[in-house]
Write a protein that holds these residues in place. Structure first.
Motif, PDB file in Angstrom:
ATOM      1  N   ASN A 118       0.797  -1.218   0.000  1.00 29.39           N
ATOM      2  CA  ASN A 118       0.000   0.000   0.000  1.00 29.39           C
ATOM      3  C   ASN A 118       0.832   1.272   0.000  1.00 29.39           C
ATOM      4  N   ASP A 119       2.033   1.221   0.573  1.00 26.16           N
ATOM      5  CA  ASP A 119       2.835   2.440   0.659  1.00 26.16           C
ATOM      6  C   ASP A 119       3.782   2.601  -0.521  1.00 26.16           C
ATOM      7  N   GLU A 120       3.718   1.696  -1.506  1.00 25.81           N
ATOM      8  CA  GLU A 120       4.551   1.814  -2.697  1.00 25.81           C
ATOM      9  C   GLU A 120       3.736   2.416  -3.845  1.00 25.81           C
ATOM     10  N   PHE A 121       4.397   3.171  -4.687  1.00 23.89           N
ATOM     11  CA  PHE A 121       3.726   3.650  -5.885  1.00 23.89           C
ATOM     12  C   PHE A 121       4.764   3.972  -6.940  1.00 23.89           C
ATOM     13  N   ARG A 155       7.851   5.603  -5.163  1.00 25.23           N
ATOM     14  CA  ARG A 155       8.181   5.188  -3.805  1.00 25.23           C
ATOM     15  C   ARG A 155       8.428   3.694  -3.880  1.00 25.23           C
ATOM     16  N   CYS A 156       9.666   3.288  -3.656  1.00 27.45           N
ATOM     17  CA  CYS A 156      10.079   1.909  -3.879  1.00 27.45           C
ATOM     18  C   CYS A 156       9.743   1.016  -2.697  1.00 27.45           C
ATOM     19  N   GLY A 157       9.601  -0.261  -2.980  1.00 31.39           N
ATOM     20  CA  GLY A 157       9.472  -1.249  -1.928  1.00 31.39           C
ATOM     21  C   GLY A 157      10.830  -1.597  -1.364  1.00 31.39           C
ATOM     22  N   ALA A 158      10.852  -2.314  -0.260  1.00 33.44           N
ATOM     23  CA  ALA A 158      12.102  -2.706   0.384  1.00 33.44           C
ATOM     24  C   ALA A 158      12.979  -3.489  -0.585  1.00 33.44           C
ATOM     25  N   GLY A 183      13.583   8.651   2.448  1.00 35.82           N
ATOM     26  CA  GLY A 183      14.082   7.297   2.594  1.00 35.82           C
ATOM     27  C   GLY A 183      15.563   7.164   2.287  1.00 35.82           C
ATOM     28  N   LYS A 184      15.989   5.910   2.129  1.00 33.88           N
ATOM     29  CA  LYS A 184      17.399   5.612   1.932  1.00 33.88           C
ATOM     30  C   LYS A 184      17.580   4.594   0.811  1.00 33.88           C
ATOM     31  N   GLU A 204      14.892  -1.256   5.360  1.00 32.28           N
ATOM     32  CA  GLU A 204      14.071  -0.732   6.450  1.00 32.28           C
ATOM     33  C   GLU A 204      13.372   0.575   6.088  1.00 32.28           C
ATOM     34  N   ASP A 205      14.035   1.413   5.320  1.00 35.04           N
ATOM     35  CA  ASP A 205      13.489   2.737   4.977  1.00 35.04           C
ATOM     36  C   ASP A 205      13.688   2.989   3.486  1.00 35.04           C
ATOM     37  N   PRO A 206      12.946   2.284   2.630  1.00 30.91           N
ATOM     38  CA  PRO A 206      13.155   2.403   1.173  1.00 30.91           C
ATOM     39  C   PRO A 206      12.877   3.814   0.671  1.00 30.91           C
TER      40      PRO A 206
END
Length: 285
Positions: A3-6, A29-32, A52-53, A86-88
């Protein structure tokens, strides 16, 4: 995707502009651990990290990046990049190339330094890249707005990282003159010998300079320029395919049709713009 990726992106299928063309742009916004490579690109690509990182690897060096960092991918350079577990990261990007791309990138100062940069004074870089993405679309006007947005972004990089003493890459002035000669004479029966003679260098020297500065041999540039002009005529004029062929510098219509299909994946008689123009003429009868 969770849900938090796009991902929002746009890829240009064919580039009408040979001077500076946007290949792709987007916001993601990348996934882990989302990654790309190790591999090479055939164009310049600039990412700017919004949050993120992540890790960027280039030339045997590993860079750990966070918000406000950016990284540059240059053509034919092996790179790898991946989001943090942890923080993509979330980043925006633009990919581009063309005969002016290397000169403009040289003026940003980024080609002579580390492939990573940092800017966190404000949201300028994010805003400018987002505007390029927002301008994306299939119409020629969309492409013009994307290129305009890219130029403004590159100008911002020049203001931040460039120096006023930078010079054009050695020999680039010959490439510029050759391109100008093509623009003025593409419809005539010209070849590489004519182009080289117009700038006062040998064919082999012209070839080396084109490959060095725009990663394309001069005969390929001439052919693409002629096909671009043919596309414009098919889209905007009432000329027949044969008339378009001659107008774009092809004396043999069959050869033109074969080359056009190679580049555009469709014969000129079935090209979208030409079919539309033919329908308009039929409706007027």
């Amino acid at each position: 995707m969770t849900n938090d990726e796009f991902r929002r992106s746009f890829r240009v299928p064919f580039h009408n502009s040979l001077g500076l063309a946007v290949y792709s742009c987007g916001v993601q916004r990348c996934g882990a651990c989302h990654s790309w490579g190790p591999a090479v690109r055939d164009h310049y690509l600039i990412h700017y990290v919004v949050s993120g990182k992540g890790t960027f690897c280039c030339g045997g060096t590993e860079y750990h990046l966070t918000a406000g960092d950016g990284f540059l991918v240059v053509p034919s350079k092996v790179v790898y990049y991946a989001a943090d577990r942890e923080d993509p990261w979330e980043y925006c990007w633009v990919g581009f190339n063309g005969s002016d791309a290397k000169r403009l990138m040289g003026q940003t100062g980024l080609l002579e330094r580390s492939p990573v940069f940092h800017y966190d004074n404000d949201s300028l870089f994010e805003d400018l890249l987002t505007k390029v993405c927002n301008a994306s679309g299939p119409k020629p006007s969309d492409e013009a707005r994307m290129e305009s947005g890219l130029l403004i972004f590159l100008a911002a990089l020049m203001d931040q990282f460039g120096t006023p003493t930078q010079q054009h890459p050695s020999g680039f002035e010959y490439v510029q003159k050759a391109i100008k000669f093509i623009e003025y004479n593409y419809s005539s029966d010209i070849g590489i010998t004519d182009i080289a003679a117009s700038v006062g260098i040998s064919r082999s020297h012209l070839y080396r300079l084109f490959m060095q500065h725009i990663s394309m041999p001069p005969n390929e540039y001439l052919m693409r320029y002629r096909i671009n002009k043919a596309c414009e005529l098919l889209e905007t004029s009432s000329l027949s395919v044969g008339e378009v062929a001659y107008s774009a510098g092809f004396s043999d219509q069959l050869y033109f049709s074969r080359v056009f299909k190679k580049y555009m994946n469709t014969p000129p008689s079935r090209y979208t713009g030409y079919e539309r123009a033919e329908k308009v003429k039929e409706n007027r009868k």
